[in-house]
Design a protein around this motif. Structure first.
Motif, PDB file in Angstrom:
ATOM      1  N   ILE A 275      -1.990  -8.820   9.953  1.00 54.73           N
ATOM      2  CA  ILE A 275      -1.941  -8.920   8.488  1.00 54.73           C
ATOM      3  C   ILE A 275      -2.900  -7.896   7.903  1.00 54.73           C
ATOM      4  CG2 ILE A 275      -2.280 -10.398   6.483  1.00 54.73           C
ATOM      5  CD1 ILE A 275      -1.875 -12.815   8.343  1.00 54.73           C
ATOM      6  N   LYS A 276      -2.403  -7.011   7.077  1.00 55.53           N
ATOM      7  CA  LYS A 276      -3.226  -6.008   6.422  1.00 55.53           C
ATOM      8  C   LYS A 276      -3.163  -6.223   4.911  1.00 55.53           C
ATOM      9  CE  LYS A 276      -4.177  -4.182  10.365  1.00 55.53           C
ATOM     10  NZ  LYS A 276      -5.516  -4.428  10.972  1.00 55.53           N
ATOM     11  N   ILE A 277      -4.341  -6.289   4.300  1.00 51.77           N
ATOM     12  CA  ILE A 277      -4.435  -6.520   2.861  1.00 51.77           C
ATOM     13  C   ILE A 277      -5.110  -5.321   2.204  1.00 51.77           C
ATOM     14  CG2 ILE A 277      -5.420  -7.979   1.052  1.00 51.77           C
ATOM     15  CD1 ILE A 277      -5.300 -10.324   3.004  1.00 51.77           C
ATOM     16  N   SER A 278      -4.471  -4.785   1.177  1.00 52.99           N
ATOM     17  CA  SER A 278      -5.033  -3.692   0.393  1.00 52.99           C
ATOM     18  C   SER A 278      -4.807  -4.004  -1.075  1.00 52.99           C
ATOM     19  CB  SER A 278      -4.369  -2.362   0.766  1.00 52.99           C
ATOM     20  OG  SER A 278      -4.875  -1.300  -0.034  1.00 52.99           O
ATOM     21  N   GLY A 279      -5.871  -4.403  -1.753  1.00 53.33           N
ATOM     22  CA  GLY A 279      -5.707  -4.856  -3.136  1.00 53.33           C
ATOM     23  C   GLY A 279      -4.819  -6.081  -3.167  1.00 53.33           C
TER      24      GLY A 279
END
Length: 329
Positions: free
Chosen positions: A147-151
């Motif tokens: 899981i990658k979160i950016s903003g």
């Protein structure tokens, strides 16, 4: 199949409803969200609008977090095939909380368990043990680090994986309800999301709320112990509410992400007492999966957090801060 939003009806909350001169009449409402019964009780009969708003919040968060709704944030992430998806602030906050507990548990608790939980249909008329090959394939997709979160954008880098927030969502929602009610000046009440109990302050007369812990595999509403709380959350994970028996073996809903099968470690229930319901929710499952020894070590390392572990033999193990707080029946 319903997702894992149904934690279990592990608690029977027992508020003493107050009446008479100088005391506020309670009001209560019950609804059905996340495949479970939600009840909110406020000790102020003038707060009907605030009570209604709690259920509007439940509806909103169901639209964000439920993988059964094709238009939800979670469903969109799961269906995106590894491409970024823009989601609401609350979804980002809950995902990050889930990642934190996945890290804390060393991956025993993992919010990318969706493909695995889909295979175990405890709501089926005739539930069955999934095919072993399918289980191995589902286990291979579980890795919260994908899981990658950016903003406000979320990318599930393994397109075969699926997020399931059922192990932590109800606790988060209870906390949001409580924050709203406190912002409206409400100082006494109980929030019960299918057994995830969260107290708002204390009763109007200054007394505690008495919460009974369900006796594993006992009659509905039969307690094994009780405790008193003020402004705390009490959340439990147990084997005895969603299970089935096949070929003489019992299978429950708390799944070991490393094997794909229900966790077997001699525990029947773990109950967590702390200030935040989301933390209690995440810890109850995490500690169950860690087992009694490692789970209790984790609890003893945390501030303002206590636990009650119940074994398969109904032996009760308590954290050190529970001394004198638990009334065993």
């Amino acid at each position: 199949m319903a997702r894992r939003f149904l934690k279990t009806f592990c608690f029977l909350f027992l508020p003493l409803l107050l009446s008479g001169c100088g005391q506020r009449e309670p009001i209560s409402k019950t609804g059905f969200y996340f495949d479970t019964i939600i009840t909110v009780t406020l000790y102020d009969s003038s707060k009907t609008a605030e009570l209604e708003h709690c259920f509007a919040l439940a509806d909103t968060y169901e639209q964000y977090f439920s993988a059964e709704r094709p238009d939800s944030d979670v469903s969109k992430i799961n269906a995106a095939g590894g491409t970024p998806v823009s989601v609401h602030d609350e979804t980002i906050e809950l995902l990050q909380k889930g990642i934190d507990y996945s890290e804390l548990s060393g991956g025993r608790f993992d919010i990318t368990v969706g493909r695995l939980t889909d295979l175990w249909d405890f709501h089926a008329e005739h539930p069955a043990v999934p095919d072993e090959t399918a289980l191995r394939e589902a286990v291979s997709t579980i890795d919260y680090r994908q899981i990658k979160i950016s903003g406000n954008e979320v990318t599930l880098q393994n397109p075969d994986a699926a997020i399931d927030l059922g192990g932590i969502a109800k606790g988060y929602i209870a906390d949001r309800m409580k924050a709203y009610l406190k912002s409206e000046g409400i100082t006494s009440g109980l929030i019960n999301l299918g057994g995830n109990v969260l107290a708002i302050g204390e009763k109007p007369d200054g007394s505690s709320y008495r919460i009974a812990i369900q006796k594993p595999f006992g009659a509905s509403g039969e307690g094994i112990a009780a405790l008193e709380i003020k402004d705390d959350a009490v959340v439990s994970s147990g084997t005895y509410e969603r299970y089935f028996t096949a070929n003489g073996k019992q299978y429950h809903h708390i799944l070991d992400a490393s094997t794909g099968y229900p966790c077997e470690n001699g525990l029947c229930s773990v109950s967590i007492i702390c200030k935040n319901s989301a933390d209690a929710d995440g810890l109850s499952t995490t500690c169950f999966l860690l087992g009694a020894e490692k789970g209790m070590e984790l609890i003893e390392s945390l501030d303002d957090t206590e636990a009650v572990f119940i074994t398969d033999n109904n032996d009760i193990l308590c954290s050190s801060g529970m001394d004198g707080r638990l009334d065993v029946f």
